[in-house]
Enzyme design. Structure first.
Site, PDB file in Angstrom:
ATOM      1  N   GLY A 138       0.888  -1.209   0.110  1.00  0.00           N
ATOM      2  CA  GLY A 138       0.024  -0.074   0.093  1.00  0.00           C
ATOM      3  C   GLY A 138       0.687   1.346   0.040  1.00  0.00           C
ATOM      4  N   GLY A 155      -1.273   2.234  -4.287  1.00  0.00           N
ATOM      5  CA  GLY A 155      -1.637   2.066  -2.656  1.00  0.00           C
ATOM      6  C   GLY A 155      -1.693   3.608  -2.366  1.00  0.00           C
ATOM      7  N   ASN A 185      -2.367  -0.783 -18.691  1.00  0.00           N
ATOM      8  CA  ASN A 185      -1.136  -0.260 -18.189  1.00  0.00           C
ATOM      9  C   ASN A 185      -1.497   1.271 -17.458  1.00  0.00           C
ATOM     10  OD1 ASN A 185      -0.424  -2.135 -20.808  1.00  0.00           O
ATOM     11  ND2 ASN A 185       1.513  -0.825 -20.462  1.00  0.00           N
ATOM     12  N   ARG A 224      -1.763  -0.459 -26.715  1.00  0.00           N
ATOM     13  CA  ARG A 224      -1.966  -0.493 -25.355  1.00  0.00           C
ATOM     14  C   ARG A 224      -2.979   0.088 -24.896  1.00  0.00           C
ATOM     15  NH1 ARG A 224       0.948  -4.404 -26.131  1.00  0.00           N
ATOM     16  NH2 ARG A 224       2.823  -4.642 -25.118  1.00  0.00           N
ATOM     17  N   GLY A 241       3.123   1.681  -2.361  1.00  0.00           N
ATOM     18  CA  GLY A 241       3.496   1.846  -3.764  1.00  0.00           C
ATOM     19  C   GLY A 241       2.544   3.036  -4.365  1.00  0.00           C
ATOM     20  N   PHE A 242       2.701   2.842  -5.694  1.00  0.00           N
ATOM     21  CA  PHE A 242       2.222   3.834  -6.661  1.00  0.00           C
ATOM     22  C   PHE A 242       0.338   3.897  -6.599  1.00  0.00           C
ATOM     23  CE2 PHE A 242       1.017   4.457 -11.697  1.00  0.00           C
ATOM     24  CZ  PHE A 242       0.664   5.491 -11.476  1.00  0.00           C
ATOM     25  N   TYR A 252       5.575 -13.421 -14.761  1.00  0.00           N
ATOM     26  CA  TYR A 252       4.787 -12.077 -14.011  1.00  0.00           C
ATOM     27  C   TYR A 252       3.236 -12.578 -14.315  1.00  0.00           C
ATOM     28  CZ  TYR A 252       2.053  -7.995 -12.935  1.00  0.00           C
ATOM     29  OH  TYR A 252       1.079  -7.102 -12.575  1.00  0.00           O
TER      30      TYR A 252
END
Length: 364
Positions: free
Chosen positions: A19, A24, A220, A259, A21-22, A191
């Site tokens: 949480g 979170g 993305n 994308r 990170g980006f 991944y």
């Protein structure tokens, strides 16, 4: 598709893995407003958190526990004091290409981290009402394509032998949008395989114990707050730093890779909707912008923002990358009542403006 009408009421405790990170950090203000207590478990990995310090973007009302989700001791420590009503499971190693070279690390964090969390919840008899999983479009691999007669088929993984000959697409075929209820998952990276394993583990466990699940397959994700030091994620921020330095952005393959770039604001609102939606389902849903763009289009918009040279095609490729990927978001719109609000041009403007304001950012 099964659904339940039980709603997650505001108040109580939410536990967010990964949480800090980006994503979170982006959802932390909304969670802090809605829940009585927000607990974040994050190991502050140096690949993302260079300083090792609590990120400024993480809401101050969130309690941060610096620990590894893949260790049983972490859950014994956290669950002594925390009884989560909702868990938002974001913790994961995310580098698609990197996962092919560091498969043990990705598997340990993504798969064992998930199973350790579930074992800890059982061990401490603290089952949450709902778990929201941040999954990935990587579970689809190349996804489904349509042949010349309009019949869907699965071409499988692109191989070096054809890529070396610059054969990027599958001859005579047209790619289709990724839709969880129709597109069979067939990951082409370690991944992607670990994210699919997360989904399966969580579904099997949750159905056994009557825990609601919301599984969101993200396309993305980009935007303000994205790591500017992680070389394995964040192609949009990398492009911005290249253009900032006056470089021509290099485009892999022929620049026509499709994308689905979805702004962090839209992803954050989808995850929050997943935590509070009155209608939930155990089956995955796709989260994207609602349209695809080519890598070349994104690079051109970024180059224009910085008055950089035109992007150029290199013909290079990266193992584990799929040719085209975009989402059919109809399920999320119907079930969660969610829709994206930002297009690519708006998102790039937000990202570039944020990067330009960072004091220590360096051109790539």
């Amino acid at each position: 598709m099964t659904s339940a009408s039980t709603s997650v009421r505001p108040g109580g405790t939410v536990l967010v893995t990964g949480g800090a990170g980006f994503i979170g950090s982006a959802i932390s203000p909304s969670l802090a407003e809605a829940f009585d207590r927000v607990v974040v478990v994050d190991n502050l990995h140096p690949q993302i958190h260079e300083s090792g310090l609590r990120p400024e973007q993480l809401d101050l009302r969130a309690e941060l526990v610096v620990a590894d989700v893949a260790e049983a001791a972490t859950w014994d420590q956290v669950l002594q004091d925390v009884t989560p009503d909702v868990i938002i499971h974001l913790a994961a190693e995310t580098g698609t290409g990197q996962s092919l070279e560091e498969s043990t690390r990705h598997t340990h964090v993504n798969v064992v981290g998930t199973s350790q969390m579930l074992d800890g919840l059982n061990r401490h008899h603290k089952l949450p009402r709902r778990i929201v999983l941040s999954s990935s479009r990587a579970v689809y691999g190349e996804g489904a394509w349509q042949d010349a007669e309009g019949k869907p088929f699965y071409p499988g993984q692109r191989m070096s032998a054809t890529l070396d000959q610059s054969q990027w697409d599958f001859p005579g075929a047209t790619p289709l949008a990724m839709k969880a209820s129709e597109t069979f998952p067939a990951p082409v990276s370690v991944y992607g395989a670990t994210k699919l394993a997360q989904e399966h583990i969580l579904q099997a466990w949750s159905k056994s114990y009557g825990v609601e699940t919301v599984i969101l397959r993200l396309q993305n994700v980009y935007g303000p707050g994205q790591s500017l030091i992680n070389p394995y994620t964040g192609i949009m921020s990398l492009f911005c730093r290249m253009a900032m330095g006056g470089k021509s952005i290099p485009l892999y393959e022929d620049g026509e890779v499709r994308r689905d770039f979805v702004l962090i604001d839209d992803v954050a609102s989808a995850i929050v909707a997943g935590a509070f939606s009155a209608t939930v389902q155990g089956e995955p849903m796709d989260i994207g912008s609602g349209e695809f763009q080519t890598i070349g289009t994104a690079a051109k918009l970024i180059a224009e923002h910085y008055n950089a040279p035109e992007p150029h095609v290199t013909g290079q490729y990266r193992q584990g990358d799929v040719r085209h990927a975009w989402a059919d978001i109809s399920a999320a719109q119907e079930v969660l009542g969610w829709s994206p609000k930002f297009n690519l041009a708006q998102g790039i403007d937000q990202l570039a403006t944020w990067i330009d304001a960072q004091p220590d950012v360096k051109p790539a």
